[in-house]
Motif scaffolding. Structure first.
Motif, PDB file in Angstrom:
ATOM      1  N   PRO A  54     -56.315 -40.928  57.803  1.00 26.62           N
ATOM      2  CA  PRO A  54     -54.862 -40.748  58.662  1.00 26.62           C
ATOM      3  C   PRO A  54     -55.178 -40.203  59.850  1.00 26.62           C
ATOM      4  CG  PRO A  54     -54.372 -39.801  56.430  1.00 26.62           C
ATOM      5  CD  PRO A  54     -55.946 -39.961  56.551  1.00 26.62           C
ATOM      6  N   TRP A  55     -54.591 -40.667  61.078  1.00 27.82           N
ATOM      7  CA  TRP A  55     -54.552 -40.143  62.402  1.00 27.82           C
ATOM      8  C   TRP A  55     -53.166 -39.703  62.840  1.00 27.82           C
ATOM      9  CZ3 TRP A  55     -59.066 -38.668  64.628  1.00 27.82           C
ATOM     10  CH2 TRP A  55     -60.125 -39.475  64.126  1.00 27.82           C
ATOM     11  N   ALA A  56     -52.845 -38.673  63.257  1.00 25.68           N
ATOM     12  CA  ALA A  56     -51.648 -38.291  63.792  1.00 25.68           C
ATOM     13  C   ALA A  56     -51.641 -38.476  65.166  1.00 25.68           C
ATOM     14  CB  ALA A  56     -51.395 -36.735  63.634  1.00 25.68           C
ATOM     15  N   ALA A  57     -50.560 -39.178  65.653  1.00 27.55           N
ATOM     16  CA  ALA A  57     -50.271 -39.553  67.140  1.00 27.55           C
ATOM     17  C   ALA A  57     -49.489 -38.373  67.906  1.00 27.55           C
ATOM     18  CB  ALA A  57     -49.519 -40.766  67.376  1.00 27.55           C
ATOM     19  N   ILE A  58     -50.121 -37.363  68.411  1.00 27.80           N
ATOM     20  CA  ILE A  58     -49.515 -36.202  68.648  1.00 27.80           C
ATOM     21  C   ILE A  58     -48.920 -36.410  70.398  1.00 27.80           C
ATOM     22  CG2 ILE A  58     -49.549 -33.588  69.243  1.00 27.80           C
ATOM     23  CD1 ILE A  58     -49.772 -34.889  66.230  1.00 27.80           C
ATOM     24  N   TYR A  59     -47.744 -36.264  70.566  1.00 28.34           N
ATOM     25  CA  TYR A  59     -47.007 -36.416  71.886  1.00 28.34           C
ATOM     26  C   TYR A  59     -45.590 -36.079  71.713  1.00 28.34           C
ATOM     27  CZ  TYR A  59     -45.192 -41.252  71.438  1.00 28.34           C
ATOM     28  OH  TYR A  59     -44.551 -42.361  70.984  1.00 28.34           O
ATOM     29  N   LYS A  60     -44.743 -35.710  72.956  1.00 31.66           N
ATOM     30  CA  LYS A  60     -43.359 -35.470  72.705  1.00 31.66           C
ATOM     31  C   LYS A  60     -42.949 -35.388  74.396  1.00 31.66           C
ATOM     32  CE  LYS A  60     -40.438 -33.957  68.931  1.00 31.66           C
ATOM     33  NZ  LYS A  60     -40.306 -33.289  67.735  1.00 31.66           N
ATOM     34  N   ALA A  61     -41.995 -36.239  74.341  1.00 32.73           N
ATOM     35  CA  ALA A  61     -41.407 -36.297  75.969  1.00 32.73           C
ATOM     36  C   ALA A  61     -40.836 -35.032  76.355  1.00 32.73           C
ATOM     37  CB  ALA A  61     -40.315 -37.501  75.981  1.00 32.73           C
ATOM     38  N   ASP A  62     -40.506 -34.244  75.465  1.00 33.76           N
ATOM     39  CA  ASP A  62     -39.513 -32.940  75.930  1.00 33.76           C
ATOM     40  C   ASP A  62     -40.225 -31.955  75.675  1.00 33.76           C
ATOM     41  OD1 ASP A  62     -39.762 -32.713  73.198  1.00 33.76           O
ATOM     42  OD2 ASP A  62     -37.824 -32.499  72.799  1.00 33.76           O
ATOM     43  N   TRP A  63     -41.567 -31.925  75.574  1.00 30.79           N
ATOM     44  CA  TRP A  63     -42.710 -30.568  75.616  1.00 30.79           C
ATOM     45  C   TRP A  63     -42.720 -30.246  77.252  1.00 30.79           C
ATOM     46  CZ3 TRP A  63     -46.871 -32.690  72.009  1.00 30.79           C
ATOM     47  CH2 TRP A  63     -46.559 -32.409  70.574  1.00 30.79           C
ATOM     48  N   PRO A  64     -42.160 -28.880  77.557  1.00 33.32           N
ATOM     49  CA  PRO A  64     -42.613 -28.673  78.945  1.00 33.32           C
ATOM     50  C   PRO A  64     -43.710 -28.723  79.534  1.00 33.32           C
ATOM     51  CG  PRO A  64     -41.269 -27.083  77.770  1.00 33.32           C
ATOM     52  CD  PRO A  64     -41.824 -27.968  76.714  1.00 33.32           C
ATOM     53  N   ARG A  65     -44.955 -28.542  78.802  1.00 36.93           N
ATOM     54  CA  ARG A  65     -46.238 -28.610  79.234  1.00 36.93           C
ATOM     55  C   ARG A  65     -46.835 -29.820  78.678  1.00 36.93           C
ATOM     56  NH1 ARG A  65     -47.613 -27.208  83.673  1.00 36.93           N
ATOM     57  NH2 ARG A  65     -49.926 -27.068  83.402  1.00 36.93           N
ATOM     58  N   GLY A  66     -46.284 -31.049  78.315  1.00 42.40           N
ATOM     59  CA  GLY A  66     -46.854 -32.072  77.683  1.00 42.40           C
ATOM     60  C   GLY A  66     -47.343 -32.916  78.743  1.00 42.40           C
ATOM     61  N   HIS A  67     -48.025 -33.917  78.069  1.00 41.48           N
ATOM     62  CA  HIS A  67     -48.691 -34.926  78.951  1.00 41.48           C
ATOM     63  C   HIS A  67     -47.598 -35.637  80.093  1.00 41.48           C
ATOM     64  CE1 HIS A  67     -52.641 -34.481  77.632  1.00 41.48           C
ATOM     65  NE2 HIS A  67     -52.205 -34.947  76.394  1.00 41.48           N
ATOM     66  N   ARG A  68     -46.397 -35.969  79.244  1.00 44.60           N
ATOM     67  CA  ARG A  68     -45.406 -36.550  79.969  1.00 44.60           C
ATOM     68  C   ARG A  68     -44.304 -35.991  81.006  1.00 44.60           C
ATOM     69  NH1 ARG A  68     -46.836 -39.089  75.957  1.00 44.60           N
ATOM     70  NH2 ARG A  68     -46.594 -41.178  75.398  1.00 44.60           N
ATOM     71  N   ARG A  69     -44.809 -34.526  81.057  1.00 42.19           N
ATOM     72  CA  ARG A  69     -44.145 -33.861  82.094  1.00 42.19           C
ATOM     73  C   ARG A  69     -44.989 -33.375  83.256  1.00 42.19           C
ATOM     74  NH1 ARG A  69     -38.708 -30.901  80.087  1.00 42.19           N
ATOM     75  NH2 ARG A  69     -37.919 -32.466  78.803  1.00 42.19           N
ATOM     76  N   VAL A  70     -46.359 -33.324  82.933  1.00 38.19           N
ATOM     77  CA  VAL A  70     -47.193 -32.560  83.751  1.00 38.19           C
ATOM     78  C   VAL A  70     -47.764 -33.615  85.089  1.00 38.19           C
ATOM     79  CG1 VAL A  70     -49.330 -31.278  84.202  1.00 38.19           C
ATOM     80  CG2 VAL A  70     -47.750 -30.797  82.198  1.00 38.19           C
ATOM     81  N   PHE A  71     -47.374 -33.186  86.322  1.00 32.25           N
ATOM     82  CA  PHE A  71     -47.819 -33.950  87.358  1.00 32.25           C
ATOM     83  C   PHE A  71     -48.888 -33.358  87.978  1.00 32.25           C
ATOM     84  CE2 PHE A  71     -43.469 -35.428  86.722  1.00 32.25           C
ATOM     85  CZ  PHE A  71     -43.468 -36.668  87.272  1.00 32.25           C
ATOM     86  N   TYR A  72     -49.935 -34.297  88.669  1.00 31.82           N
ATOM     87  CA  TYR A  72     -51.129 -33.830  89.377  1.00 31.82           C
ATOM     88  C   TYR A  72     -51.155 -34.638  90.638  1.00 31.82           C
ATOM     89  CZ  TYR A  72     -52.794 -32.472  84.576  1.00 31.82           C
ATOM     90  OH  TYR A  72     -52.662 -31.886  83.333  1.00 31.82           O
ATOM     91  N   ALA A  73     -51.828 -33.762  91.501  1.00 31.33           N
ATOM     92  CA  ALA A  73     -52.051 -34.195  93.024  1.00 31.33           C
ATOM     93  C   ALA A  73     -53.231 -33.929  93.279  1.00 31.33           C
ATOM     94  CB  ALA A  73     -50.526 -33.810  93.817  1.00 31.33           C
ATOM     95  N   PRO A  74     -54.250 -34.222  93.140  1.00 29.96           N
ATOM     96  CA  PRO A  74     -55.656 -33.697  93.547  1.00 29.96           C
ATOM     97  C   PRO A  74     -55.956 -34.424  94.840  1.00 29.96           C
ATOM     98  CG  PRO A  74     -55.826 -35.370  91.822  1.00 29.96           C
ATOM     99  CD  PRO A  74     -54.562 -34.962  91.555  1.00 29.96           C
ATOM    100  N   ASP A  75     -55.231 -35.760  95.024  1.00 29.26           N
ATOM    101  CA  ASP A  75     -55.624 -36.174  96.349  1.00 29.26           C
ATOM    102  C   ASP A  75     -54.294 -36.014  97.412  1.00 29.26           C
ATOM    103  OD1 ASP A  75     -53.788 -38.012  95.087  1.00 29.26           O
ATOM    104  OD2 ASP A  75     -55.200 -39.598  95.518  1.00 29.26           O
ATOM    105  N   GLY A  76     -53.247 -35.093  96.977  1.00 33.71           N
ATOM    106  CA  GLY A  76     -52.061 -34.941  97.740  1.00 33.71           C
ATOM    107  C   GLY A  76     -50.956 -35.859  97.262  1.00 33.71           C
TER     108      GLY A  76
END
Length: 269
Positions: A58-80
């Motif tokens: 078995p594999w667990a698919a780990i994610y959640k839209a409401d996690w404050p520091r989850g993938h779905r809420r963290v923006f990046y701007a390495p090139d501005g």
């Protein structure tokens, strides 16, 4: 559920896991629940449908839209330019039938059940970007913070065509079997699941985006051609110490969809 003027209207309901089968012509979904009405536009296309990134389970698919520091809420701007690369990212964690994620010392990366698992190409594709040689900490507790450009650790990005790229992160140093420009076949081994970069434990991070570099793409939709749905963790704090909860009333054999948050699946062996 009824369809009116090209809109799917779902009546009042109670529950937390709802499965809908809407017409291919439906482009807007309206949900009426608890005295409130919610509407959303459905995407014009579902995105690429992928083969398995890993074998078995078995594999667990780990994610959640409401996690404050989850993938779905963290923006990046390495090139501005601000982007959300992990909009549809999943962290894949290997379990056993008791829900354990490690045998032996859980703080040793190599004792994680998924550590060293073969990572597979999800489609016939061309390697668009890759990096190897980022070292791993031996113990989970000793994995420090990395510079932003090394957060993905060792990674591979596959060009799926039509401006879509599958990005695999946190691979074991020295495990990559491909180089930039290589053509790969669906199911081909491209590396091994590891612990490099910013990671709270051995897992495979996978997302699809519109650019090859891990932080320079906007996350886009995708699904998997086939997987078996085993259940779900309603309380993710039980992961590693207790089995998941089976889901009743759903067909376990899934086709062409993205697994729900914190579900447990099995891929073809």
């Amino acid at each position: 559920m009824t369809v009116r003027d090209g809109q799917a209207v779902l009546g009042r309901f109670d529950g937390t896991f709802v499965e809908l089968d809407v017409s291919d012509h439906t482009r807007r979904l309206t949900i009426e629940a608890g005295g409130n009405t919610f509407s959303l536009d459905l995407p014009a296309e579902d995105g690429p449908m992928l083969g398995p990134p890993l074998r078995g389970g078995p594999w667990a698919a780990i994610y959640k839209a409401d996690w404050p520091r989850g993938h779905r809420r963290v923006f990046y701007a390495p090139d501005g330019v601000s982007r959300l690369p992990g909009r549809t990212a999943i962290d894949w964690v290997k379990l056993d039938d008791q829900g354990r994620i490690a045998v032996g010392d859980p703080d040793l990366a190599r004792d994680a059940l998924g550590y060293g698992a073969e990572v597979l190409a999800v489609a016939d594709a061309v390697v668009a970007a890759a990096r190897d040689g980022v070292p791993e900490a031996e113990r989970v507790s000793r994995n420090g913070k990395h510079p932003q450009d090394l957060a993905a650790g060792n990674y591979v990005s596959l060009d799926l065509g039509r401006g879509r790229f599958a990005v695999y992160e946190h691979l074991i140093p020295g495990s990559l079997r491909v180089r930039i420009g290589d053509r790969v076949r669906k199911g081909q081994v491209i590396g091994r699941l590891g612990f490099s970069g910013d990671s709270t434990g051995p897992h495979l991070h996978l997302h699809v985006a519109d650019a090859a570099a891990p932080l320079l793409g906007e996350g886009v939709g995708y699904g998997f051609e086939r997987f078996t749905l085993l259940g779900r963790y309603e309380d993710l704090g039980r992961l590693g110490s207790a089995p998941w909860t089976p889901l009743e009333g759903l067909d376990s054999e899934r086709r062409d969809e993205l697994p729900g948050s914190d579900v447990v699946v099995r891929f073809p062996a």
